[in-house]
Design a protein around this motif. Structure first.
Motif, PDB file in Angstrom:
ATOM      1  N   PRO A  22       0.856  -1.195   0.000  1.00 14.11           N
ATOM      2  CA  PRO A  22       0.000   0.000   0.000  1.00 14.11           C
ATOM      3  C   PRO A  22       0.889   1.241   0.000  1.00 14.11           C
ATOM      4  CG  PRO A  22       0.168  -0.916   2.214  1.00 14.11           C
ATOM      5  CD  PRO A  22       0.980  -1.820   1.321  1.00 14.11           C
ATOM      6  N   ILE A  57       1.529   4.349   2.054  1.00 17.36           N
ATOM      7  CA  ILE A  57       1.169   4.906   3.369  1.00 17.36           C
ATOM      8  C   ILE A  57       2.123   6.056   3.694  1.00 17.36           C
ATOM      9  CG2 ILE A  57       0.997   4.432   5.855  1.00 17.36           C
ATOM     10  CD1 ILE A  57       0.431   1.511   5.187  1.00 17.36           C
ATOM     11  N   VAL A  59      -0.906  -5.747   8.323  1.00 17.14           N
ATOM     12  CA  VAL A  59      -1.751  -4.931   7.444  1.00 17.14           C
ATOM     13  C   VAL A  59      -2.434  -5.841   6.432  1.00 17.14           C
ATOM     14  CG1 VAL A  59      -1.796  -2.966   5.845  1.00 17.14           C
ATOM     15  CG2 VAL A  59      -0.067  -3.070   7.658  1.00 17.14           C
ATOM     16  N   SER A 106      -4.667  -4.461  11.017  1.00 20.80           N
ATOM     17  CA  SER A 106      -5.271  -3.289  10.387  1.00 20.80           C
ATOM     18  C   SER A 106      -6.058  -3.733   9.149  1.00 20.80           C
ATOM     19  CB  SER A 106      -4.150  -2.319   9.993  1.00 20.80           C
ATOM     20  OG  SER A 106      -4.613  -1.404   9.048  1.00 20.80           O
ATOM     21  N   LYS A 133      -9.210  -3.000   6.086  1.00 27.07           N
ATOM     22  CA  LYS A 133      -9.914  -1.958   5.315  1.00 27.07           C
ATOM     23  C   LYS A 133     -11.299  -1.729   5.903  1.00 27.07           C
ATOM     24  CE  LYS A 133      -8.255  -1.733   0.633  1.00 27.07           C
ATOM     25  NZ  LYS A 133      -8.090  -2.617  -0.487  1.00 27.07           N
ATOM     26  N   GLN A 157      -7.685   1.242   8.793  1.00 24.89           N
ATOM     27  CA  GLN A 157      -6.459   1.414   7.992  1.00 24.89           C
ATOM     28  C   GLN A 157      -5.457   2.345   8.673  1.00 24.89           C
ATOM     29  OE1 GLN A 157      -8.586   2.189   4.127  1.00 24.89           O
ATOM     30  NE2 GLN A 157      -6.831   1.021   3.399  1.00 24.89           N
ATOM     31  N   GLU A 189      -3.149   5.472   9.010  1.00 29.23           N
ATOM     32  CA  GLU A 189      -3.159   6.850   8.498  1.00 29.23           C
ATOM     33  C   GLU A 189      -1.729   7.283   8.159  1.00 29.23           C
ATOM     34  OE1 GLU A 189      -6.005   8.678   8.295  1.00 29.23           O
ATOM     35  OE2 GLU A 189      -4.853  10.326   7.414  1.00 29.23           O
ATOM     36  N   PHE A 240      -3.477   5.006  13.270  1.00 31.74           N
ATOM     37  CA  PHE A 240      -4.593   4.437  12.493  1.00 31.74           C
ATOM     38  C   PHE A 240      -5.627   5.526  12.178  1.00 31.74           C
ATOM     39  CE2 PHE A 240      -2.662   1.026  14.969  1.00 31.74           C
ATOM     40  CZ  PHE A 240      -2.420   0.080  13.975  1.00 31.74           C
ATOM     41  N   TYR A 269       3.141  -6.638   5.951  1.00 36.28           N
ATOM     42  CA  TYR A 269       2.136  -6.318   4.936  1.00 36.28           C
ATOM     43  C   TYR A 269       1.597  -7.596   4.300  1.00 36.28           C
ATOM     44  CZ  TYR A 269       3.982  -1.582   5.332  1.00 36.28           C
ATOM     45  OH  TYR A 269       4.361  -0.347   5.815  1.00 36.28           O
ATOM     46  N   THR A 286      -0.717  -7.746   1.890  1.00 39.53           N
ATOM     47  CA  THR A 286      -1.519  -6.872   1.027  1.00 39.53           C
ATOM     48  C   THR A 286      -1.554  -7.336  -0.425  1.00 39.53           C
ATOM     49  OG1 THR A 286       0.488  -5.494   1.080  1.00 39.53           O
ATOM     50  CG2 THR A 286      -1.369  -4.762   2.393  1.00 39.53           C
TER      51      THR A 286
END
Ligand SMILES: Cc1cc2nc3c(=O)[nH]c(=O)nc-3n(C[C@H](O)[C@H](O)[C@H](O)COP(=O)(O)OP(=O)(O)OC[C@H]3O[C@@H](n4cnc5c(N)ncnc54)[C@H](O)[C@@H]3O)c2cc1C
Length: 458
Positions: free
Chosen positions: A186, A188, A218, A241, A243, A266, A268, A278, A291, A293
């Motif tokens: 992602p 971030i 994540v 974390s 979505k 998610q 921040e 977050f 991750y 992801t």
């Protein structure tokens, strides 16, 4: 839709290069061989299996996979068990049955699937077609200017140990290189300045290095859930974390059982001092961010002059996720769709390709293929499915429709039912679904199916 077919191709036997000796490449090699084609499989690893060839040593891999050339293909971790019952996974004439002194569980560990694939190779005599430790670095057309429908392909490969480079021309190339190796990260705020450990699940193998740590995981798909559940037993704290906080009751049950397991929205931002902030304003100081992801589709070796491209994780344009309208039938892809029952689907793709190359069947016209692709994209868009999920197909009707193109039998109803039952079970009983099966009737019916009593013959 009524399909106007292109002319079948003339010559019967083709020289075909299959790239990859994972499940997709192996079944492609078998089907091509059965059709009488001359097949060479090029595999960068020293054995068959693809993802299922476990690679425990990941020290040399970039933990976030940002470097150009990945050294490790498999993303399988030590404790991984299948998420679908073994009965639904096998190829149509080679059931994934249990064997004495092997892992006989319904959802066995990864090694059992690797052994199944090795058995498959042995029974169907596939090994002699495979060149191991050979990495394909370039695939491009040799007769691009010709009008000839049947393009030919230059394949440049490197023997990894000797460094020897080979250039060969084939009538056709089947790309079966998988798509769970190239980490998708992602974006971030602060990711580049966060100095502690950050890694992608591609290089996660065992929980031990995370003992007593505060770990932020994540992503809440299968790997994110599985790894959080594993880590919560050794880490000080696990912060998952997601979505969406609308999680399955199975996951909720596990989170509420562990005081050191927390769910967050998610991320921040990441701060230089180790804080992870977050979206709801909550914050932890973490040792590691893992991750989970997902992965990118990537074909770094393919020079298709723009005819097949990856855009936001959509590989296209491809007719039925398999054929480029411009380059078919000499270039095809096996194994692109995700979330369908994998192996039988790969098998139907392989059968279609093999029969096309021997001229026993043909594809729709160029315009019809393009129209079909465009209709498919529009319907996905209308249903709010993002482009990056183009190849996520969770619909058994699709595999049945696909099978109809070549007269391959539909997935047996019992397979569909078992699969659905496993999904429902996992949503309710995430921690135990692999070991407790609450639908014995269905199972008994399944095991009486002739599929399990037939002999597997090459
Ligand atoms: C963590 C994890 C869990 C999974 N769990 C399940 C599950 O429970 N059930 C399920 O059905 N599926 C599962 N999958 C999906 C899995 O990827 C498929 O089961 C299957 O392995 C896909 O087969 P494939 O042959 O298409 O790709 P792969 O298995 O990835 O094989 C591709 C092969 O191509 C080779 N290759 C790649 N590039 C080159 C090159 N340039 N030159 C030469 N060789 C090359 C690779 O070395 C590899 O051997 C899981 C995947 C992951 C990552």
């Amino acid at each position: 839709m009524v399909l106007v077919a292109t002319e079948p191709i003339k010559s019967q036997s083709k020289t075909v290069c299959v790239i990859g000796a994972g499940p997709s490449g192996l079944v492609s090699a078998r089907e091509l061989k059965r059709e009488g084609h001359k097949v060479v499989v090029m595999e960068q690893n020293d054995d068959v299996g693809g993802q299922w060839l476990y690679q425990p040593n990941v020290e040399e891999e970039d933990p976030l996979g940002k470097t150009k050339a990945l050294k490790i293909h498999s993303s399988v971790y030590s404790s991984l068990r299948l998420d679908s019952p073994r009965e639904v996974m096998g190829f149509s004439d080679f059931p994934f049955t249990t064997k004495k002194e092997r892992d006989t569980r319904r959802f066995p560990g990864h090694e059992e699937l690797w052994l199944y694939l090795k058995d498959f190779c042995q029974v169907f005599g596939l090994r002699e077609m495979i060149r191991f430790n050979v990495r394909v670095e370039f695939v491009g057309m040799v007769n691009d200017d010709d009008d000839d429908d049947m393009k030919r392909w230059m394949v440049k490969s490197v023997e990894k140990k000797s460094g020897e480079v080979m250039e060969e021309v084939f009538d056709a190339v089947v790309v079966a290189t998988g798509h769970y190796s190239c980490p998708r990260l992602p974006s971030i705020k602060g990711m580049d300045v966060w100095k502690r450990k950050q890694l992608h699940s591609h290089v996660y193998r065992v929980p031990d290095p995370f003992r007593d740590e505060v770990v932020v995981v994540v992503g809440c798909s299968m790997s994110g859930q599985d790894l959080s559940i594993e880590l919560v037993k050794v880490a000080n704290e696990v912060h998952l974390s997601a979505k969406s906080l609308d999680i399955s009751s199975g996951l909720s049950k596990i989170i509420s059982k562990h005081q050191n397991f927390h769910l967050h929205p998610q991320i921040e931002s990441l701060e230089e001092d180790g804080r992870v902030i977050f979206a709801d304003g909550s914050c932890v100081v973490a040792d590691t961010i893992l991750y989970c992801t997902g992965y990118w589709y990537k074909y770094p070796f393919l020079e298709s002059k723009g005819r097949v491209e990856v855009d936001d994780n959509r590989v296209g344009p491809l007719f039925e996720h398999t054929f480029s309208p411009w380059l078919s039938p000499s270039l095809s892809f096996v194994g692109i769709p995700r979330k369908l029952i994998g192996f039988p689907f790969f098998e139907s793709q392989a059968k279609w390709i093999a029969k096309l190359l021997s001229g026993k069947t043909c594809l729709p016209s160029f315009d019809q293929m393009m129209q079909s692709i465009s209709d498919f994209y529009s319907s996905r868009e209308a249903n709010g499915i993002p482009k990056r999920n183009t190849h996520d197909i969770c619909d058994f009707n699709y595999s049945d429709k696909y099978a109809d193109y070549i007269g391959f039998p539909h997935l047996e109803e019992w397979r569909k039912e078992l699969c659905k039952s496993a999904i429902v079970n996992s949503l309710e009983n995430l921690e135990t679904y692999r070991d407790s099966w609450d639908n014995d009737d269905l199972l008994q019916q399944t095991l009486q199916d002739p599929y399990f009593t037939q002999l597997s013959t090459p």
